[in-house]
Design a protein around this motif. Sequence first.
Motif, PDB file in Angstrom:
ATOM      1  N   UNK A  50      58.224  39.990  12.172  1.00 30.01           N
ATOM      2  CA  UNK A  50      58.496  38.581  11.944  1.00 30.01           C
ATOM      3  C   UNK A  50      59.593  38.067  12.856  1.00 30.01           C
ATOM      4  N   UNK A  51      59.461  36.838  13.300  1.00 29.30           N
ATOM      5  CA  UNK A  51      60.497  36.161  14.081  1.00 29.30           C
ATOM      6  C   UNK A  51      60.826  34.843  13.400  1.00 29.30           C
ATOM      7  N   UNK A  52      62.087  34.666  13.018  1.00 27.78           N
ATOM      8  CA  UNK A  52      62.542  33.431  12.380  1.00 27.78           C
ATOM      9  C   UNK A  52      63.628  32.815  13.260  1.00 27.78           C
ATOM     10  N   UNK A  53      63.370  31.625  13.775  1.00 23.51           N
ATOM     11  CA  UNK A  53      64.353  30.930  14.603  1.00 23.51           C
ATOM     12  C   UNK A  53      64.959  29.754  13.837  1.00 23.51           C
ATOM     13  N   UNK A  54      65.986  29.179  14.407  1.00 21.41           N
ATOM     14  CA  UNK A  54      66.664  28.070  13.734  1.00 21.41           C
ATOM     15  C   UNK A  54      65.793  26.811  13.710  1.00 21.41           C
ATOM     16  N   UNK A 109      61.244  32.037   4.522  1.00 16.96           N
ATOM     17  CA  UNK A 109      60.497  32.759   5.553  1.00 16.96           C
ATOM     18  C   UNK A 109      60.682  34.264   5.415  1.00 16.96           C
ATOM     19  N   UNK A 110      61.907  34.691   5.147  1.00 18.63           N
ATOM     20  CA  UNK A 110      62.165  36.122   4.940  1.00 18.63           C
ATOM     21  C   UNK A 110      61.314  36.647   3.787  1.00 18.63           C
ATOM     22  N   UNK A 120      65.368  42.327   1.449  1.00 15.85           N
ATOM     23  CA  UNK A 120      64.347  42.809   2.378  1.00 15.85           C
ATOM     24  C   UNK A 120      64.651  44.237   2.822  1.00 15.85           C
ATOM     25  N   UNK A 121      65.911  44.492   3.139  1.00 16.31           N
ATOM     26  CA  UNK A 121      66.301  45.830   3.580  1.00 16.31           C
ATOM     27  C   UNK A 121      66.101  46.863   2.479  1.00 16.31           C
ATOM     28  N   UNK A 122      66.320  46.462   1.234  1.00 13.80           N
ATOM     29  CA  UNK A 122      66.113  47.374   0.103  1.00 13.80           C
ATOM     30  C   UNK A 122      64.654  47.792  -0.029  1.00 13.80           C
TER      31      UNK A 122
END
Length: 327
Positions: free
Chosen positions: A26-30, A72-73, A100-102
């Motif tokens: 995934x790519x999340x931009x501002x 989005x995450x 998400x990391x968990x």
Amino acid sequence: MKKVAFAFTALALAAGSTFAAEPVIGLITKTETNPFFVKMKEGAQAEAKKLGAKLMTAAGKKDGDTAAQITAIENMVTAGAKTILITASGDAIIPAVKKAQAKGVQVIALDSPFDGADALFATDNYKAGILIGQYAKAALGGKPAKIAMLDLFPGHPVGAQRHNGFMTGFGLKANDAKSNELSSTPETVCAADTDGNQAKGQTAMENCLQKDPAINVVYTINEPAAAGAYNALKKAGKEKDVIIVSVDGGCAGVADVGKGVIAATSQQYPLKMAAMGVAAGVEYAKGGKKAFGYVDTGVTLIAAKAVPGVESKDVKVGTELCWGDKK
């Protein structure tokens, strides 16, 4: 899945799909409109295609839209992304990142640092600020400085690093690279937020000229803000009396250096940042090795006219390298 104002550019992979072996990144931009993030997206798309990965993209409506980034995450995790690359709009995203990391998702910060990211691929923004500060100081030629600081918005680490780096390079007392507080001195006669936006940059410059018509140096957070500042100065008949410096080094920004709109800009390489992030995501998906720490993706000062004591490259070089296309 929540409904949001942006759309993913890739659909979530269904269980049992023939594409299930493809790493999902995934790519999340501002934002989707800022040329910097457009180029970043291009770099990610090209690298994903090259490496056989499935890319999902999302963005906020504007810089600072952390609510959209959080959604989005969550959506990307649900869709099976194993790595998320993000240019964070603020620290409000951190709890979502931790969740998400968990779940085993690697989260890499691009351009904008935040606490808890597994790695950061970015320009040294403090150095970028130092370079344009040094250039502006030398170009001013010993005249007393009256500086307008056209910033991003309060509390953003990239905005603070560029701002404070500029002041350090100019020889003014400033906070260090770890501070998110914006420094000020008597020489910085005006400061205003622009959100990195051209229209807001023009309004900010108009307001600063009302406050002090004798401004002779303008620091801008990025090149859209610089273009707005120039428009305001031109309307006031002052465009030839003011040194504008900026950060980004996009193709349009380098062209503005050539036109005399911007005196100098610190060029960074978003295409390279995104490509490195996708490659790290594929490596994690295939072998379980996470990216770690900070990777400096480089910065180069681009100026139309060289000044003594400050190393720079000319517009020709800046055009060849703009945002990583040929770097």
